[in-house]
Scaffold this active site. Structure first.
Site, PDB file in Angstrom:
ATOM      1  N   ASP A 110      -6.690   9.450   3.186  1.00  0.00           N
ATOM      2  CA  ASP A 110      -5.905   8.471   3.952  1.00  0.00           C
ATOM      3  C   ASP A 110      -5.787   8.986   5.386  1.00  0.00           C
ATOM      4  O   ASP A 110      -5.008   9.912   5.653  1.00  0.00           O
ATOM      5  CB  ASP A 110      -4.519   8.298   3.337  1.00  0.00           C
ATOM      6  CG  ASP A 110      -4.545   7.567   2.000  1.00  0.00           C
ATOM      7  OD1 ASP A 110      -5.526   7.737   1.251  1.00  0.00           O
ATOM      8  OD2 ASP A 110      -3.582   6.836   1.692  1.00  0.00           O
ATOM      9  N   LYS A 128      -4.802   0.274   5.392  1.00  0.00           N
ATOM     10  CA  LYS A 128      -3.452   0.584   4.928  1.00  0.00           C
ATOM     11  C   LYS A 128      -2.464   0.289   6.043  1.00  0.00           C
ATOM     12  O   LYS A 128      -2.733   0.580   7.208  1.00  0.00           O
ATOM     13  CB  LYS A 128      -3.413   2.054   4.503  1.00  0.00           C
ATOM     14  CG  LYS A 128      -2.078   2.579   4.027  1.00  0.00           C
ATOM     15  CD  LYS A 128      -2.238   4.038   3.584  1.00  0.00           C
ATOM     16  CE  LYS A 128      -0.895   4.705   3.301  1.00  0.00           C
ATOM     17  NZ  LYS A 128      -1.064   6.127   2.905  1.00  0.00           N
ATOM     18  N   LYS A 178      -3.868  -1.627   1.181  1.00  0.00           N
ATOM     19  CA  LYS A 178      -2.799  -0.758   0.696  1.00  0.00           C
ATOM     20  C   LYS A 178      -1.566  -0.872   1.588  1.00  0.00           C
ATOM     21  O   LYS A 178      -1.552  -0.334   2.693  1.00  0.00           O
ATOM     22  CB  LYS A 178      -3.268   0.700   0.635  1.00  0.00           C
ATOM     23  CG  LYS A 178      -2.188   1.672   0.152  1.00  0.00           C
ATOM     24  CD  LYS A 178      -2.696   3.104   0.077  1.00  0.00           C
ATOM     25  CE  LYS A 178      -1.581   4.075  -0.272  1.00  0.00           C
ATOM     26  NZ  LYS A 178      -2.061   5.477  -0.355  1.00  0.00           N
TER      27      LYS A 178
END
Length: 312
Positions: free
Chosen positions: A149, A212, A248
């Site tokens: 991430d 995300k 996400k």
């Protein structure tokens, strides 16, 4: 990975009032009830990236986190719902790079293959040298992380340096190797919904497997207006390229009711095919506790006391 295409973002303007109206519709909708709610909540568990990103993380609480990821809902509750043998686990565990080895070791000891995700690239601010950020990715992958991430450099968005942002994310993609790349946009710091759309599109062009919303450390994290813009960008990118990119949301998603609203939004905007862990995740640290509490209530008819459920 798609070649940089300025035309895909150059004339984009997001209709802010229309996005807010759509967000209000989602928030005002009544949620599912009874056994349908229990089924949706169990599905939500399988989308969670169970996360700990605290300065006081140690190998012992990483071990506890991994155990909870493998056994997210108490055994007797799953048996009551006839779901004990369905292999319900969280989608992944998410930790700092220095804790990846601890997570890999704990999951191996537990005998499961839940992916380990690591934040990287100077999380949460992304304000370290590019060379350092790339090395952080490589080290996390070497230690066993299969999902990375990364955070983007928000200044590139705020100053309109879209090609520079594309080039940077491409380097992140290369450093990840076979690991999945989730690109955190930190939408609360991008200034406008139009910038959110453009940053989403650039991240996908550059090879991100997921986009995300947030680090969870910003003042404003996952919100429905931002999510709608990102989901529409994912849909547009799919129409243009045929490639499905994951989504996400993360930061501030704490209640079971919240998780149901997020599942409904993704289902309505992108369809059932996106409702699987390969294309949808929820980044959360405390959400699982509330989901388990609601399932306990569904099964027993009463709410759990603090000591009734294992800590996550």
């Amino acid at each position: 990975m798609t070649k940089y295409n300025k035309c895909w973002i150059s004339k984009i303007q997001v209709n802010h009032p229309a996005v807010l109206r759509r967000a209000e519709q989602i928030q005002a909708r009544r949620t599912v009830k009874k056994e349908w709610q229990a089924a949706w909540l169990l599905k939500a568990v399988t989308f969670i990236d169970l996360t700990t990103l605290s300065g006081d993380d140690t190998s012992s609480n990483i071990q506890r986190l991994c155990y909870k990821a493998k056994y997210p809902i108490r055994e007797d509750l799953l048996k009551a719902l006839n779901m004990y043998d369905k292999g319900i686990t969280t989608a992944a565990v998410c930790v700092y790079p220095a804790r990846v080895c601890d997570a890999v070791k704990a999951l191996k000891a537990a005998g499961c293959n839940i992916p380990v995700a690591s934040v990287a690239t100077g999380f949460p601010a992304g304000q370290t040298h590019l060379k350092t950020r790339l090395e952080e990715i490589r080290l996390a992958v070497e230690d066993g992380a299969t999902e990375i991430d990364v955070v983007i450099n928000r200044s590139l968005v705020l100053t309109g340096q879209w090609e520079a942002l594309y080039d940077e994310i491409r380097q992140f993609r290369k450093a990840c190797g076979e690991a999945h790349l989730k690109t955190i946009l930190a939408t609360g710091e991008l200034g406008s919904l139009t910038n959110v759309y453009k940053a989403s599109m650039i991240a996908m062009m550059a090879g991100s497997d997921f986009i995300k919303t947030s680090t969870g450390k910003e003042t404003v994290n996952a919100t429905f207006p931002v999510a709608i813009v990102m989901l529409r960008a994912i849909r547009d990118f799919f129409w243009k390229t045929g490639n499905k990119i994951g989504f996400k949301p993360a930061g501030g998603i704490r209640s079971a009711k919240d998780s149901l609203a997020w599942l409904s939004l993704v289902k309505e905007e992108l369809g059932d095919e996106w409702l699987k862990p390969e294309l949808f995740r929820i980044g959360a640290s405390t959400l699982l506790s509330d989901i388990e509490r609601q399932i306990y209530h569904h099964v027993t008819g009463r709410y759990a006391a603090y000591h009734d459920l294992p800590m996550s």
